[in-house]
Design a protein around this motif. Structure first.
Motif, PDB file in Angstrom:
ATOM      1  N   MET A 179      25.527 140.148  80.305  1.00 21.28           N
ATOM      2  CA  MET A 179      24.345 139.461  80.072  1.00 21.28           C
ATOM      3  C   MET A 179      24.389 138.212  79.108  1.00 21.28           C
ATOM      4  O   MET A 179      23.854 137.245  79.389  1.00 21.28           O
ATOM      5  CB  MET A 179      23.189 140.448  79.772  1.00 21.28           C
ATOM      6  CG  MET A 179      21.977 139.962  79.571  1.00 21.28           C
ATOM      7  SD  MET A 179      21.007 139.589  81.214  1.00 21.28           S
ATOM      8  CE  MET A 179      19.253 139.342  80.634  1.00 21.28           C
ATOM      9  N   CYS A 180      25.569 138.739  77.926  1.00 21.01           N
ATOM     10  CA  CYS A 180      25.231 137.741  76.999  1.00 21.01           C
ATOM     11  C   CYS A 180      26.099 136.553  77.418  1.00 21.01           C
ATOM     12  O   CYS A 180      25.567 135.596  77.205  1.00 21.01           O
ATOM     13  CB  CYS A 180      25.917 138.301  75.915  1.00 21.01           C
ATOM     14  SG  CYS A 180      25.114 139.665  75.126  1.00 21.01           S
ATOM     15  N   ILE A 181      27.304 136.734  77.773  1.00 23.19           N
ATOM     16  CA  ILE A 181      28.247 135.658  78.267  1.00 23.19           C
ATOM     17  C   ILE A 181      27.461 134.873  79.692  1.00 23.19           C
ATOM     18  O   ILE A 181      27.711 133.654  79.466  1.00 23.19           O
ATOM     19  CB  ILE A 181      29.676 136.263  78.909  1.00 23.19           C
ATOM     20  CG1 ILE A 181      30.595 135.164  78.958  1.00 23.19           C
ATOM     21  CG2 ILE A 181      29.639 136.781  80.172  1.00 23.19           C
ATOM     22  CD1 ILE A 181      30.863 134.423  77.494  1.00 23.19           C
ATOM     23  N   SER A 182      26.819 135.403  80.509  1.00 25.72           N
ATOM     24  CA  SER A 182      26.278 134.454  81.368  1.00 25.72           C
ATOM     25  C   SER A 182      25.092 133.842  80.780  1.00 25.72           C
ATOM     26  O   SER A 182      24.951 132.550  81.137  1.00 25.72           O
ATOM     27  CB  SER A 182      25.379 135.544  82.333  1.00 25.72           C
ATOM     28  OG  SER A 182      24.415 136.475  81.905  1.00 25.72           O
ATOM     29  N   LEU A 183      24.461 134.260  79.794  1.00 26.91           N
ATOM     30  CA  LEU A 183      23.480 133.088  79.224  1.00 26.91           C
ATOM     31  C   LEU A 183      24.139 131.942  78.509  1.00 26.91           C
ATOM     32  O   LEU A 183      23.656 130.752  78.638  1.00 26.91           O
ATOM     33  CB  LEU A 183      22.613 133.793  78.169  1.00 26.91           C
ATOM     34  CG  LEU A 183      21.559 134.959  79.074  1.00 26.91           C
ATOM     35  CD1 LEU A 183      20.592 135.557  77.777  1.00 26.91           C
ATOM     36  CD2 LEU A 183      20.856 134.196  79.898  1.00 26.91           C
ATOM     37  N   VAL A 184      25.438 132.442  77.997  1.00 27.51           N
ATOM     38  CA  VAL A 184      25.852 131.136  77.357  1.00 27.51           C
ATOM     39  C   VAL A 184      26.475 130.249  78.221  1.00 27.51           C
ATOM     40  O   VAL A 184      26.715 129.014  78.153  1.00 27.51           O
ATOM     41  CB  VAL A 184      27.277 131.975  76.326  1.00 27.51           C
ATOM     42  CG1 VAL A 184      27.917 130.611  75.829  1.00 27.51           C
ATOM     43  CG2 VAL A 184      26.575 132.729  75.118  1.00 27.51           C
ATOM     44  N   LEU A 185      26.950 130.710  79.538  1.00 23.80           N
ATOM     45  CA  LEU A 185      27.482 129.743  80.504  1.00 23.80           C
ATOM     46  C   LEU A 185      26.326 129.077  81.015  1.00 23.80           C
ATOM     47  O   LEU A 185      26.578 128.105  81.533  1.00 23.80           O
ATOM     48  CB  LEU A 185      28.074 130.875  81.587  1.00 23.80           C
ATOM     49  CG  LEU A 185      29.522 131.509  81.423  1.00 23.80           C
ATOM     50  CD1 LEU A 185      29.746 132.381  82.225  1.00 23.80           C
ATOM     51  CD2 LEU A 185      30.528 130.384  81.226  1.00 23.80           C
ATOM     52  N   LEU A 186      25.172 129.616  81.061  1.00 20.76           N
ATOM     53  CA  LEU A 186      24.043 128.916  81.651  1.00 20.76           C
ATOM     54  C   LEU A 186      23.733 127.636  80.609  1.00 20.76           C
ATOM     55  O   LEU A 186      23.503 126.587  81.175  1.00 20.76           O
ATOM     56  CB  LEU A 186      22.728 129.708  81.502  1.00 20.76           C
ATOM     57  CG  LEU A 186      21.397 129.184  81.988  1.00 20.76           C
ATOM     58  CD1 LEU A 186      21.511 128.341  83.415  1.00 20.76           C
ATOM     59  CD2 LEU A 186      20.260 129.851  81.838  1.00 20.76           C
ATOM     60  N   LEU A 187      23.948 127.904  79.441  1.00 24.64           N
ATOM     61  CA  LEU A 187      23.597 126.694  78.332  1.00 24.64           C
ATOM     62  C   LEU A 187      24.947 125.770  78.565  1.00 24.64           C
ATOM     63  O   LEU A 187      24.522 124.594  78.583  1.00 24.64           O
ATOM     64  CB  LEU A 187      23.593 127.267  77.113  1.00 24.64           C
ATOM     65  CG  LEU A 187      23.416 126.107  75.834  1.00 24.64           C
ATOM     66  CD1 LEU A 187      21.923 125.745  75.939  1.00 24.64           C
ATOM     67  CD2 LEU A 187      23.482 127.352  74.352  1.00 24.64           C
ATOM     68  N   HIS A 188      26.138 126.247  79.010  1.00 21.03           N
ATOM     69  CA  HIS A 188      27.151 125.511  79.223  1.00 21.03           C
ATOM     70  C   HIS A 188      26.995 124.652  80.350  1.00 21.03           C
ATOM     71  O   HIS A 188      27.168 123.337  80.280  1.00 21.03           O
ATOM     72  CB  HIS A 188      28.498 126.303  79.320  1.00 21.03           C
ATOM     73  CG  HIS A 188      29.926 125.450  79.133  1.00 21.03           C
ATOM     74  ND1 HIS A 188      31.116 125.995  78.955  1.00 21.03           N
ATOM     75  CD2 HIS A 188      29.924 124.022  79.238  1.00 21.03           C
ATOM     76  CE1 HIS A 188      31.897 125.290  79.051  1.00 21.03           C
ATOM     77  NE2 HIS A 188      31.245 124.065  79.225  1.00 21.03           N
ATOM     78  N   PHE A 189      26.590 125.262  81.463  1.00 21.46           N
ATOM     79  CA  PHE A 189      26.238 124.462  82.711  1.00 21.46           C
ATOM     80  C   PHE A 189      25.216 123.464  82.319  1.00 21.46           C
ATOM     81  O   PHE A 189      25.334 122.323  82.828  1.00 21.46           O
ATOM     82  CB  PHE A 189      26.002 125.379  83.791  1.00 21.46           C
ATOM     83  CG  PHE A 189      24.841 124.502  84.836  1.00 21.46           C
ATOM     84  CD1 PHE A 189      25.556 123.955  85.693  1.00 21.46           C
ATOM     85  CD2 PHE A 189      23.506 124.967  84.892  1.00 21.46           C
ATOM     86  CE1 PHE A 189      24.837 123.326  86.762  1.00 21.46           C
ATOM     87  CE2 PHE A 189      22.729 124.464  85.823  1.00 21.46           C
ATOM     88  CZ  PHE A 189      23.345 123.615  86.802  1.00 21.46           C
ATOM     89  N   LEU A 190      23.994 123.598  81.648  1.00 26.72           N
ATOM     90  CA  LEU A 190      23.057 122.652  81.413  1.00 26.72           C
ATOM     91  C   LEU A 190      23.733 121.353  80.735  1.00 26.72           C
ATOM     92  O   LEU A 190      23.189 120.588  80.862  1.00 26.72           O
ATOM     93  CB  LEU A 190      21.907 123.285  80.686  1.00 26.72           C
ATOM     94  CG  LEU A 190      21.297 124.554  81.710  1.00 26.72           C
ATOM     95  CD1 LEU A 190      19.944 125.134  80.954  1.00 26.72           C
ATOM     96  CD2 LEU A 190      20.694 123.927  82.903  1.00 26.72           C
TER      97      LEU A 190
END
Length: 759
Positions: A179-190
């Motif tokens: 859950m945590c790493i996916s949200l950071v990846l989402l921010l990285h993608f954006l």
């Protein structure tokens, strides 16, 4: 790129393997749903999950757990660390002085299967399918690899949570980190996606968040402490919201703003329920407003939103849905307030004193009403033809009006169309279009009859806004120096127009105003150009537009002649044939035959005029054949010998140049018939490698070039028209008048056009 594809495929493959394992656990191990706590050195039931196996058993809060699978409950790892019973086959409960044993089977409530299997499975399929599909666009967008990795990580999260509640093993370490790493990846993608607009977050913030996700994993392995990850998710959520909000106000690109609106709404809907209704209340109050099962279905907005960003051209315009969200939320809030107030007023005992229950009811009512409004909007659109047939007719009427006005250029026709449409769709009568001059004289444009202005209340007080009263309606459609054009009508019955009828009438009248204004301005422009002293000063585009208007008018006139007069003459000829066949008097038969021949001769003449006005056959048979036919007609009308030669290899594919060449030859031959007094005329049309050449020669009286120079007015006819057509088609015109052997000045004209073979 090959290494990147391999890594991404590996990530998706591992995501699929994990999801398969979690599904296996879900079906093999039942979700018991008993939450326990320690009290007086005993393990007692703290609560029973309404979606677990225990909800259908006679197990209640306060019951003492004696044994789990024949052993002390304190020996069970899930009880020690998670305070939940999982991976058990039977439990023994002490109730009073008796022990009650329950054998745990795999039977699950329907709602439990929906929350713990169906919703997580749908979420996984959406994320995994989108991740696989995005492989097609790896080369088109550098942010897509991070997006695929984000989808691969977050896809099995809900299945992982569901499996983790059934069995206590290594999977408990993956829930928080996924859950945590996916949200950071989402921010990285954006950040990568919006790199051209502005930097969403700095590299330092992104690195810090990756480090924080790693600390969550370490904390889970060492201490198994949930609040740390439940605290980390809200932090990333807030950073996401602030970053998107800040970028929205920094960017000036309207399209980027639309995508940011979609992004902000999608992230808000996906994470706001989990953060505010579960994570933060657990951290702050040690209790949640809603179970996590109610908040996780909203996570599906994350893959939908991110997929929309990179595949906008393949998806619907979500900005339309988002723009309606503000209005629908306000409506839902108002209705929710009324329902909640009524519930508290009539039955205060159920909700008073329990803020969590009140909040849950309010959110449930708000969500149901919001979904109902969107569903209602969709149903109305899908069944609009059945639910709103009149509205569909109004739309067809407006489309029909626009199609008619493409080919109609007379105010009388406009008046007839407005009268027919308004009287067909509204309870109106005596609809008339009237022009009132400066002297107050009013003429109906429908039939050119005088109108009593006072009787119809058409005064100067009539404005450009639609005015309606109990008697009728009126509007000033157009006003200029020559007068004012009004439209008025009376009601058949006294009633107010409904909103659809009023909107339709106002739209129709707006269209009519545009048509009248454009016609009047076009006529003024043509008149102004006709008076222009120096036609060479006119812009090339204006000249071209004038000739196009001229051709369109000729086409309309030829169509009117063909569809009206010729058809009437043909009908008259058929009537003469019928009368002649039924007559026995030879004298009358001869007279009718002469009349019939006269009608047919007139028809033939009219057809020649129609061909002269608009030679549509040029594009069908080609320019050489059309010119040969024109020469045959000229030879019948002229006294000179006409010699024409057209290159047998002559080809032309430019329709505009083709019609203008025909008009130029037509004008040259008309001038020869009317003014040249020539005995011999020759025309040569040839094609060379880079140009077309038209040569004209006659042995007539010639022409004074100084006279031609003084013809500065603009016209589509005569020498000015010929010169203008040469200019708009990119040609060069040379005129020479030479003295011939018989004392006359012959005329020599050479016109050259470059050949454009660009396509």
């Amino acid at each position: 790129m090959i290494r990147m594809r391999f890594l991404l495929l590996t990530g998706l493959f591992l995501s699929f393997i994990l999801a398969t394992y979690f599904v296996f656990v879900i079906f093999k191990y039942p979700y018991i749903g008993i939450i326990v706590k320690k009290a007086d050195h005993q393990i007692v039931v703290d609560s029973v999950d309404p979606y677990g196996w225990a909800s259908e058993q006679s197990i209640y809060r306060g019951d003492v757990i004696r044994l789990i699978d024949g052993r002390s409950p304190t020996k069970k790892p899930s009880v020690q660390h998670k305070e939940i019973i999982s991976d058990a086959k039977k439990i023994t409960i002490e109730r009073g002085n008796q022990d009650v044993q329950y054998k745990i089977d795999n039977h699950q409530p329907v709602t439990g299967m929906i929350y713990y299997f169906l919703v997580p499975s749908v979420f996984f399929l959406v994320c995994f399918s989108l991740g696989c599909f995005l492989f097609k666009f790896l080369d088109k967008n550098k942010s897509i690899p991070v997006l695929i990795l984000f989808l691969a990580v977050i896809a099995p999260v809900l299945l992982n949570i569901s499996a983790n509640s059934r069995i206590y093993n290594w999977s408990r370490y993956t829930v928080g980190i996924f859950m945590c790493i996916s949200l950071v990846l989402l921010l990285h993608f954006l950040r990568n996606y919006y790199h051209s607009s502005s930097r969403l977050v700095s590299n330092h913030v992104l690195s810090f968040l990756y480090l924080g996700a790693g600390l969550v994993l370490i904390n889970r392995v060492i201490a198994a402490d949930y609040p740390l990850e439940l605290f980390f998710v809200p932090v990333v959520f807030i950073i996401l919201m602030i970053s998107v909000f800040r970028l929205y106000y920094q960017t000036k690109n309207s399209e980027v703003k639309k995508s940011l609106q979609v992004l902000f709404t999608g992230i808000f809907l996906a994470l706001m329920p989990f953060v505010t209704l579960y994570a933060l209340p657990i951290v702050i109050f040690k209790d949640s407003i809603m179970p996590w099962e109610w908040t996780t279905p909203f996570l599906v907005f994350l893959p939908i939103t991110t997929g929309y960003l990179v595949l906008t051209y393949k998806m619907i315009d979500l900005s339309l849905i988002i723009n309606r969200l503000h209005y629908y939320c306000l409506m839902s809030l108002m209705i929710m307030s009324v329902i909640l107030t009524g519930t508290l007023a009539f039955d205060p005992g159920k909700l008073s004193g329990n803020i969590f229950r009140i909040t849950r009811l309010a959110l449930f009512v708000f969500t149901v009403i919001l979904l109902f409004l969107y569903i209602k909007d969709y149903v109305e659109y899908r069944f609009r033809k059945i639910m709103f047939p009149k509205r569909q007719d109004f739309q067809m009427s407006l489309n029909r009006f626009l199609q008619w006005m493409k080919s109609e250029h007379k105010l009388a026709n406009l008046a007839f169309i407005l009268k027919r449409e308004i009287e067909n769709f509204l309870p109106a009568k005596e609809v008339t279009l009237v022009k009132v001059d400066q002297n107050g004289k009013a003429i109906s444009l429908l039939d050119n009859t005088k109108v009593n202005v006072t009787h119809h209340s058409m005064t100067n007080e009539c404005t450009e806004r639609l005015q309606m009263d109990v008697h009728g309606f009126k509007i000033n459609l157009y006003h200029d120096k020559s007068g004012t054009i009004f439209l008025y009508g009376r009601w058949k019955m006294r009633r107010k127009l409904n909103p659809d009828e009023k909107i339709w009438l106002e739209t129709l009248l707006n269209y009519a105003q545009v048509v009248i204004e454009n016609q009047d301005k076009a006529e003024d422009l043509i008149a102004l150009l006709s008076l222009e002293k120096d036609r060479d000063l006119l812009p090339h585009t204006v000249k071209k537009a004038i000739f196009n208007i001229s051709e369109r008018e000729r086409k309309q006139l030829s169509r009117d002649l063909h569809d009206t007069i010729i058809q009437e003459l043909l009908a008259l000829a058929r009537d003469v044939d019928i009368k002649r066949a039924g007559c026995a008097d030879p004298f009358v038969i001869d007279m009718l035959s002469e009349i019939r021949e006269g009608i047919l001769n007139n028809i033939k003449t009219l057809r020649e005029i129609i061909h002269h006005l608009h030679p549509e056959f040029i594009h069908k048979m080609g320019l050489p054949l059309a010119l040969n036919q024109l020469c045959l007609q000229v030879q019948k009308q002229s006294s000179f010998a006409l010699h024409m030669h057209i290159d047998q290899h002559f080809t032309i594919f430019d329709r505009e140049l083709e019609i203008n060449m025909y008009r130029i030859v037509q004008e040259l031959l008309n001038n020869a018939i009317k003014h040249s007094q020539a005995e011999h005329v020759s025309l040569i049309l040839a094609e060379e490698s880079t140009r077309y050449i038209l040569l004209y020669d006659d042995d007539g009286i010639g022409i004074d070039k100084d006279v031609l120079k003084r013809q500065h007015h603009f016209s589509t006819m005569g020498w000015p028209g010929l010169n203008g057509r040469v200019a708009i088609t990119g040609g060069q015109l040379n005129i020479d008048s030479l003295k011939t052997g018989n004392g006359r000045k012959g005329l020599h004209i050479e016109i050259v056009w470059p050949i454009n073979r660009g396509l």
